[in-house]
Design an enzyme around this catalytic site. Sequence first.
Site, PDB file in Angstrom:
ATOM      1  N   HIS A   1     -15.991  22.827  15.494  1.00  0.00           N
ATOM      2  CA  HIS A   1     -15.129  23.496  15.397  1.00  0.00           C
ATOM      3  C   HIS A   1     -15.309  24.728  16.254  1.00  0.00           C
ATOM      4  O   HIS A   1     -14.269  24.897  16.825  1.00  0.00           O
ATOM      5  CB  HIS A   1     -14.653  23.659  13.717  1.00  0.00           C
ATOM      6  CG  HIS A   1     -13.781  24.692  13.402  1.00  0.00           C
ATOM      7  ND1 HIS A   1     -12.662  24.417  12.685  1.00  0.00           N
ATOM      8  CD2 HIS A   1     -13.622  26.107  13.965  1.00  0.00           C
ATOM      9  CE1 HIS A   1     -11.941  25.509  12.368  1.00  0.00           C
ATOM     10  NE2 HIS A   1     -12.463  26.512  13.531  1.00  0.00           N
ATOM     11  N   GLU A   2     -16.194  25.375  16.029  1.00  0.00           N
ATOM     12  CA  GLU A   2     -16.402  26.644  16.876  1.00  0.00           C
ATOM     13  C   GLU A   2     -16.736  26.210  18.247  1.00  0.00           C
ATOM     14  O   GLU A   2     -15.847  27.108  19.187  1.00  0.00           O
ATOM     15  CB  GLU A   2     -17.407  27.317  16.362  1.00  0.00           C
ATOM     16  CG  GLU A   2     -17.603  27.782  15.058  1.00  0.00           C
ATOM     17  CD  GLU A   2     -16.144  28.761  14.723  1.00  0.00           C
ATOM     18  OE1 GLU A   2     -15.872  29.481  15.718  1.00  0.00           O
ATOM     19  OE2 GLU A   2     -15.754  28.476  13.619  1.00  0.00           O
TER      20      GLU A   2
HETATM   21 ZN   LIG Z   1     -11.806  28.311  13.749  1.00  0.00          ZN
END
Ligand SMILES: [Zn+2]
Length: 376
Positions: A67-68
């Site tokens: 996600h990051e």
């Molecule tokens: Zn995020």
Amino acid sequence: MKNNIKLGRVAGVIVELNWTVLAIAALVTLSVAGGILPAAAPGYQATQYVVGGVAAALALLASILVHELGHALVAQRNGVKVERISLWAFGGVAQMESEAETPRSEFLIAGIGPAISLILGLALIYPASVVGGLFGAVLGWLASINIILAVFNLIPGAPLDGGRLLHAWLWKRHGDRARATATTTKAGRLVGTGLIGLGIVQFVTGGAGGLWTALIGWFLRGAATAEGSYSTIRRELQGVRVRDVMTTAGPPEGDWMSVAAFIDRRVIPDQRPVYFLTGIDETPTRLVALPALAAVPSNERNTTSVRSVAQGLDELPAVQANEPASDLFTKLSPGALTVVWDGSRPVGTINVAQLGTALEQVRLLSNLRGEAPAAA
Ligand SMILES: [Zn+2]
């Protein structure tokens, strides 16, 4: 940063883990192995549930990392530099060195994270049902946690991804970035307060997890406030460069002098707080500051070389003189002196206190000119 374990680099971005993550990973392992898996897939041995719990915790960390990374890679494609990704107790942070330049880039950078989590979650549902058993239960848990991650991050308050999406939309709609920031900061504080309230109700009615909810709310409130004031500061310092706020060093001096001679020849006439020192080839390689000189007892000043109390320039943090001063807020560390370079030539130093003074001056000047202070 201290307390962080560096895991490596992905696409030029440092990936690091804060120690607090280990505590969370242990908690996740406990709750998955101790309750969720035995309920979803009964009939296995305790050690198998523990292995499943550990796998689930590691897979959760990997999901947060992906996600990051999504944020980081899209940010870099949109001209926003990302130095590092840190995973810690409340999830992950991709540390961006500047803000997005257009609402469109901001929208893309913020949107990719929840999109990845959502796709990951949805994509895991089918394999989870096909595989079945203990492994299927782990996959099923992972699917639901990724979907929860996507939905939670879409809550429209700063600093959550949803807050940034809302910010991008408001910014585009009204063409006023400051106004958008004010709104999403308020929304973020409201979301935080709501979670604190929810957590307390949860706790009072017997759910120990309520403490965690309240803690996340408290953290969000603080982060929303900090983001609001940081963005105000950025605007106030617009156009101010590092060279405008630094301490300028005088001409460099040879490092072979004694401390006593150096004080007589340079410190007393110049009265500067720092000096650069050159070696034989006249390239500045060291820096000496007044406190280091003053710390040498007066009866030893004739026999101590100024070189021996100086610090190597390569050991000190560095910034460029042409950088915007507002970037310094993420780059300076409290109590440390940072060397300002003009290309490959050291020209001065800067610390947090000086930056604070500069900000104060900017505020007073805008006050004198009768401008309204920037909205928080
Ligand atoms: Zn995020």
